[in-house]
Design an enzyme around this catalytic site. Structure first.
Site, PDB file in Angstrom:
ATOM      1  CB  CYS A  13       4.209   6.110   7.435  1.00 59.32           C
ATOM      2  SG  CYS A  13       3.341   5.997   5.857  1.00 59.32           S
TER       3      CYS A  13
ATOM      4  CG  ASN B  29      -0.543   5.874  13.989  1.00 61.98           C
ATOM      5  OD1 ASN B  29      -0.144   6.805  13.277  1.00 61.98           O
ATOM      6  ND2 ASN B  29       0.118   4.751  14.115  1.00 61.98           N
TER       7      ASN B  29
ATOM      8  CB  THR C 129      -3.114  -6.994   5.830  1.00 64.28           C
ATOM      9  OG1 THR C 129      -2.071  -6.026   5.878  1.00 64.28           O
ATOM     10  CG2 THR C 129      -3.554  -7.164   4.389  1.00 64.28           C
TER      11      THR C 129
ATOM     12  CG  ASN D  20      -0.286   0.599   2.440  1.00 63.63           C
ATOM     13  OD1 ASN D  20      -0.220   1.816   2.601  1.00 63.63           O
ATOM     14  ND2 ASN D  20       0.227  -0.255   3.300  1.00 63.63           N
TER      15      ASN D  20
ATOM     16  CG  ASN E 196       4.524   1.026   9.665  1.00 60.88           C
ATOM     17  OD1 ASN E 196       3.828   0.635   8.734  1.00 60.88           O
ATOM     18  ND2 ASN E 196       4.340   2.204  10.224  1.00 60.88           N
TER      19      ASN E 196
END
Lengths: 323, 266
Positions: free
Chosen positions: A147, A116, A283, A86, A209
């Site tokens: 991220c 978050n 996910t 993603n 992550n």
């Protein structure tokens, strides 16, 4: 998926009296160790019709910075073997938008909400932390320093020990809320980063992550994501995440929330044995919204079968011979 | 507490047959989802034999009869290929009905003009069935085999006008040609509803603007979670002073054509 797992048998429900499932993340108590991963659960309300959110250990919302974020162009996700890449780009409503649109729903939940947060500067992280401290009623803050899909902020803070330590300390000064630092997997060794977060005042770590990744359409010879690269998640990353949890757990004393490809209770138990105090389903929420509750039911069954009385007995229980 | 708008349930396949060379029609027993379906909504199916391909696949809901709903699909990829091999009594997991669908015209309201590209037809059957006014369906495709369920629209008393690019069925050309001809005859009290490939939707949007008729478009964007959490299926929507990304699965798939910021689409 299986109706049996979705409707836990009555004897399992009775067993809650015998088995302790609650865990502590800093000052935040979770009634059980099963939560969800930021970015895979929206703001909770989207799933409210499909599962009882009050059965979770906590709800974790998508990353929020001070102002609204438009996010990346499409295509934003691509399915790959046993996973998903993603590059959403942290689309979100900003602090004010979140408080107006989503907080009225979240604050009524019986379980804690973990928010978050992220920023492009140390000051912004601290300011967002301060705003949520002021809000009252928040369970904990998760610092997104990992991220991979934004140019500024995110992983740049999670892959530099000095910056990481600055972000965590600045947030620590800005709030008394429990702080969870969400670690980047994209480092040679996670130990020094885990220690930097702990020393900066983090109450817990979220490990891990998504992994930087890429996919190409061979017919058009174009990347499958508009952002070219993205972050890989799903069952294909689980073994890598397990190793990171194991290494982080050896490096720090603070609790770890383990995540990366959890699809069932066996996966969750593996994370706990590697050293995680709690786990997050990510996910899998996208394809089976019942996963977190199935994990919880299976975890309870496992503890009973093993004759254990407390879920914490699993934490770090992997048997490793000293070499 | 409000009644649910979406549920997850295990659905049993009643039939799964080839409709033409390319298309299949799947009918499932779905006592909880079927009664909730509004025109233009979709179901998100988990095809378990897919194994390592984890995600659900979204399908527009075609017809609803009692406690069943059906979909029309083309076997084009891994998911639909495996789906086409599933048999009666096999089970699928469905979440639905999802999305914001078409606005059914009120009695005495607009006369609907439907524009469908290929199996975009499927997404519009319920709209035709539930509209108090009968209208016209313009359906286009490359070849004869791309034109589906014409007879079912005719059975509802609708006027169906087909076009094919190769002229093998109906008028030769693009679906927008007879639409423009019809609008030239008059636009008052008419409203467009469209579902099909993005270039067709874009053309319909332009035509709606040119003739100053309202239009609702069912947008097609790659989808992942289907319920609004992952933010995969976004399209740019005008906000007055600019645009923002909105979700095809939640705010859509049906949008007012005037709100779509085409200039920001890829």
């Amino acid at each position: 998926m299986k109706s049996e797992a979705r409707n836990p048998k009555p004897e399992v429900a009775n067993a809650t009296r015998e088995v302790n499932l609650s865990v502590q993340i800093g000052g935040m108590r979770m009634q059980n160790p099963v939560t969800v991963a930021s970015g895979t659960f929206g703001y909770g309300v989207e799933y409210a019709q499909l599962l009882d959110l009050n059965q979770l250990g906590a709800v974790v919302v998508k990353g929020i910075r001070l102002g609204p974020v438009r996010g990346n162009p499409t295509p934003r996700t691509v399915e790959v073997a046993s996973g998903l890449i993603n590059a959403i780009g942290l689309q979100g409503p900003g602090v004010d938008g979140f408080i107006k649109k989503y907080w009225p729903f979240l604050k009524e939940l019986k379980v804690p909400t973990i928010i978050n947060i992220w920023g492009t500067t140390v000051e912004e992280y601290a300011e967002v932390a301060r705003r949520f401290d002021e809000l009252g009623g928040v369970g904990a803050l998760e610092l997104n320093v990992s991220c991979p899909n934004i140019k500024e902020g995110g992983a740049q803070f999670g892959t530099d020990c000095k910056l990481l330590s600055q972000v965590v300390s600045a947030c620590r000064k800005a709030t008394r809320l429990p702080l969870i630092t969400k670690m980047s997997p994209n480092v040679v060794s996670i130990a020094p980063y885990a220690k930097a977060a702990e020393e900066g005042g983090s109450d817990a770590l979220a490990v891990t992550n998504s992994y930087p990744a890429m996919a190409i359409d061979i017919e058009t010879r174009r990347p499958r994501l508009a952002n070219i690269t993205g972050g890989l998640t799903g069952p294909c990353i689980k073994p890598i995440a397990i190793k990171l949890v194991w290494e982080a757990a050896k490096a720090v004393k603070i609790p770890i929330i383990g995540m990366g490809g959890i699809q069932n209770s066996a996966d969750a138990i593996e994370f706990m044995m590697a050293g995680a105090t709690a786990v997050a389903v990510g996910t899998a929420n996208f394809y089976e919204p019942q996963t977190a509750l199935q994990v919880l039911a299976g975890l309870r069954d496992f503890l009973q079968r093993q004759g254990l009385t407390d879920v914490r007995q699993l934490v770090g229980s992997v048997r490793v011979e000293k070499v | 507490m409000l009644p649910p708008t979406m549920v997850e349930e295990s659905v049993r396949i009643i039939s799964n047959e080839r409709a033409t060379d390319l298309y299949f029609r799947l009918v499932v027993q779905s006592p909880r989802i079927a009664p909730l379906v509004q025109p233009g909504q979709f179901a998100h199916l988990r095809i378990l034999p897919l194994r390592e391909a984890l995600l659900r696949r979204p399908f527009s809901i075609f017809r609803v009869e009692g406690y069943t709903f059906s979909i029309l699909y083309k076997a084009v990829g891994k998911g639909t290929e495996l789906l086409s091999r599933m048999r009666p009594d096999d089970e699928l997991n469905a979440i639905g009905p999802l999305g914001h669908g078409f606005t059914v015209p009120p009695a005495g309201g607009e006369m609907p003009l439907l524009v469908a590209g290929g199996y975009g037809m499927a997404a519009m059957y319920l709209l035709a069935q539930r509209s108090p006014q009968r209208g016209i369906v313009f359906v286009g495709g490359r070849r004869r085999v791309d034109i589906l369920c014409e007879d079912e629209f005719r059975a509802l008393g609708w006027d169906v006008r087909a076009t094919t690019e190769d002229g093998s069925h109906g008028e030769k050309g693009l679906v927008t040609q007879p639409l423009i001809a019809e609008l030239k005859r008059g636009t008052a009290g008419r409203k467009l509803f469209a579902c099909g490939p993005t270039p067709m939707l874009k053309a319909v949007s332009r035509i709606a603007e040119e003739f100053n008729v309202p239009a609702e478009l069912s947008m097609d964007e790659h989808m992942c979670c289907g319920v609004g959490v992952c933010l995969t299926c976004v399209i740019p929507i005008s906000t007055g002073d600019g645009w923002e990304y909105q979700r095809t699965c939640t705010e859509g798939p049906v949008f007012d054509s005037r709100l779509i910021a085409w200039e920001a689409t890829a």
